[in-house]
Write an enzyme that holds these catalytic residues in place. Structure first.
Site, PDB file in Angstrom:
ATOM      1  N   GLU A   1      90.965 -50.476 104.154  1.00  0.00           N
ATOM      2  CA  GLU A   1      90.579 -49.167 103.615  1.00  0.00           C
ATOM      3  C   GLU A   1      89.539 -48.636 104.576  1.00  0.00           C
ATOM      4  OE1 GLU A   1      87.839 -46.883 102.270  1.00  0.00           O
ATOM      5  OE2 GLU A   1      87.629 -48.199 100.533  1.00  0.00           O
TER       6      GLU A   1
ATOM      7  N   CYS B   1      83.579 -43.188 101.136  1.00  0.00           N
ATOM      8  CA  CYS B   1      84.890 -43.145 101.784  1.00  0.00           C
ATOM      9  C   CYS B   1      85.787 -42.088 101.167  1.00  0.00           C
ATOM     10  CB  CYS B   1      85.551 -44.522 101.713  1.00  0.00           C
ATOM     11  SG  CYS B   1      85.722 -45.158 100.030  1.00  0.00           S
TER      12      CYS B   1
END
Length: 679
Positions: free
Chosen positions: A258, A297
């Site tokens: 990720e 993120c």
């Protein structure tokens, strides 16, 4: 504060940092507050300890056992979360930021604890999907099953969420029955260290279930094999370096990444200034720029608005940013704290300068801003910085450069197709949001953009009161994204557990599959005779215990009485000629729900006993119509048992209703709650 030595927890012991340790600075003051790292840490022994001690200890437990432990851990952390808050301030996080990281991480554990009890069996094997009949008679069948990998979950996490980043990986890994080795980013590892210590000190975890690396991982990845899972969160550059490790490729080690993500938010054409949706759009963009100082993120990096509304968006967002107090995160009036370190601040400034070559700065001057309660020259502070890219079609940096801080760029779109094209220019994101009331627009966005985004978040005035927010990954839904976002996937409820399990196809006879899955398979042995099964307690019932009932004739009078009593006078039950014209009916037929009622009358034992309640039906199918004067009978079989509380458990019964020719007319599952002991 006193400088902290951040130890690792390896093979059952705490290992202090050595002379190779890296200093860690406070984000607020720049003072050195901790050190972490030990070049001599025996990571090979850690891997072996997790595999040989932690793995067996976890696999001997059931999913429900592990779920109960997760809940106990979450409750324990809840009692001690003030300690985590107090330490986390040094990362630059405000009290409201703690809700995302610390409270969010604990909340994720609670969700997985609940899902483990409600959606997974009290067993060691998870059945994935329905049975597949592989032969004509059903004597040979197939079932997909999932079992824990016999390796280790290696979790390499980013600095921005030292608690949530660990717990969102740990919870599904633990529930799967796989031990974890956690490696937090060094810049904020002191918070993760405290969280791990609290968990270990609780005495709840089985030995070997959790270990911690504070500092570098050494050659840990060279000890992995195909049973291990390496889950990484961080930069695309580091992800590529790790993913390309020859040992991982040669041994088919499962790698999840990720990474960088140019997330975007689209203002629907219908959400003009003055609407609740426009205000919501500004609120979401502001929150994503300032929460955790933009170090998320999932933060919005690209703000995509109809060309006619761009000026209004810039004005409204700039006004809201101007009211954002920057300063010491411990001050209750501070709305945005510091970045995690001065090096991260410098990286953001470098990326912002690159964006400025193709976009105009419209708010936020990093050389001239006010910081309250702290020294801006010593801490890692930045103001929110907003850019305007007038020509997003020719610009490249706004679509491929992520300044991981309080930075975002506004850009115009012409129409829906153009908005979709701009969304997809990011080449993969964790989340894209669309603020609109237009259902057709939402559908077009899904068709055009879903392939490039891990999550699509739609919001408007109808849902905003309960919405979780553009940037909030929640454990019920998947977190991850294609392309630039890394191609990985985490969370998503039980889906997240499956990433740490091996799916295997098993084939065999009904008796073999019943033994493997601890769930009765049609065609397997039945246990008949003896007392009525409804007179037996939960623990007295055995899989395959079966009751065959007497028959009952269904008369025309029954059908008509039921029709008039319930009001269901559908022509198929009341009009012979119309029913015969229907391709499904030979003439007038019995109501399906009449058959269920008669079936219950045939198998129910009416006296008080261990059966406490009928809680529902599942997988109901009506297979063949029942005509007047047909007879029906029932086979009732114990299919599965699942404990629910300290007093009772759920029994799932397989129910088959047949006619006088032994043809199946209805089939379903009956759910009852049965007492453990007769009272």
């Amino acid at each position: 504060m006193t400088k902290l030595d951040i130890s690792s927890f390896a093979a059952g012991s705490w290992v202090a940092p050595d002379s190779s340790a890296r200093p860690i600075a406070c984000a607020i003051s720049g003072d050195i507050i901790a050190q972490a790292g030990n070049a001599n840490l025996d990571v090979g022994s850690m891997h072996a300890y997790a595999r040989d001690v932690g793995g067996p200890n976890l696999r001997k437990l059931t999913f429900h056992d592990r779920a109960r432990m997760l809940k106990a851990l979450a409750l324990h952390l809840t009692k001690h979360k003030q300690q985590l808050y107090d330490l986390s301030f040094h990362t630059g996080a405000t009290q409201s930021d703690h809700a995302f990281d610390i409270d969010g991480g604990i909340g994720t554990m609670f969700v997985y604890a609940a899902k483990g009890r409600r959606e997974m069996p009290d067993a060691q094997i998870y059945l994935d999907g329905e049975l597949e009949q592989l032969g004509r008679t059903g004597s040979f069948q197939g079932q997909h099953v999932c079992v824990p990998r016999q390796g280790v979950g290696i979790h390499i996490n980013a600095y921005n969420f030292p608690v949530w980043g660990m717990l969102e990986k740990f919870a599904p890994t633990f529930l799967a029955g796989v031990p974890s080795i956690v490696k937090p980013a060094t810049a904020s590892c002191y918070v993760t260290h405290l969280c791990v210590k609290l968990m270990l000190d609780s005495g709840i975890l089985p030995e070997g279930a959790l270990q911690l690396i504070s500092g570098g991982v050494g050659d840990l990845l060279l000890h992995t094999d195909a049973q291990d899972v390496v889950s990484f969160t961080g930069s695309a550059k580091t992800a590529l370096m790790l993913r390309a490790t020859p040992h991982l490729l040669e041994n088919a080690v499962h790698f999840v990444a990720e990474q960088d993500s140019l997330n975007a938010s689209v203002l629907g054409a219908d959400a003009s200034p003055g609407t609740a949706e426009f205000d919501l759009f500004i609120k979401e963009a502001h929150r994503e720029m300032t929460t955790k100082a933009g170090q998320k993120c999932t933060a919005i990096r690209r703000i995509i608005a109809p060309a006619a509304h761009v000026d209004a968006v810039i004005a409204a967002l700039s006004a809201k940013l101007a009211k954002t107090t920057i300063g010491d995160p411990r001050d209750k009036d501070t709305r945005m704290g510091a970045l995690v370190s001065q090096s991260q601040r410098d990286d953001v400034l470098e990326k912002a300068a690159l964006l400025a070559t193709q976009a105009e700065p419209v708010y936020g001057d990093p050389d001239n801003f006010e910081v309250q309660g702290a020294d801006a020259t010593k801490g890692a502070f930045l103001p929110p910085m907003l850019f305007h890219c007038a020509d997003p079609d020719t610009a490249t940096h706004v679509h491929d450069t992520e300044a991981f801080g309080p930075v975002s760029t506004v850009m115009p779109y012409r129409d829906t197709d153009h908005a979709i094209a701009l969304l997809n220019r990011g080449k993969g994101s964790l989340v894209a949001s669309v603020i609109t009331r237009d259902g057709d627009l939402a559908r077009q966005m899904v068709l055009g953009a879903a392939a490039w985004h891990g999550r699509l978040y739609f919001n408007n005035a109808d849902s905003m009161a309960e919405s979780t927010g553009h940037g909030a990954p929640i454990p019920h839904m998947i977190h991850g994204g294609p392309g630039r976002a890394g191609g990985g996937e985490e969370l998503g409820g039980v889906r997240g557990v499956m990433h740490y399990m091996q799916r295997t196809a098993v084939q065999g006879s009904p008796d073999i599959l019943t033994a493997i899955g601890e769930q009765w398979v049609p065609g397997a042995a039945e246990h008949t005779g003896g007392p009525h099964p409804f007179t037996k307690t939960y623990h007295e019932l055995v899989l395959g215990e079966t009751l065959y009932t007497a028959s009952r004739k269904v008369t025309l009078q029954d059908i008509e009485t039921f029709a008039h009593f319930t009001g269901d006078t559908f022509y198929g039950h009341m009009d012979e000629e119309a029913a015969k014209a229907n391709p499904f009916f030979p003439g007038r037929v019995a109501h399906g729900y009449l058959l269920l009622s008669f079936a219950a009358g045939l198998f129910v034992q009416p006296d008080p006993g261990p059966v406490l309640a009928n809680t529902g039906l599942g997988s109901l199918s009506f297979m063949k119509p029942v005509s007047p004067d047909d007879e029906i009978k029932v086979r009732l079989t114990v299919k599965k048992k699942t404990p629910r509380t300290d007093e009772y458990g759920q029994v799932r019964w397989h129910v088959t209703v047949t006619n006088q020719g032994d043809e199946i007319v209805a089939e379903y599952e009956l759910l009852t709650m049965n007492a453990y002991e007769q009272t």
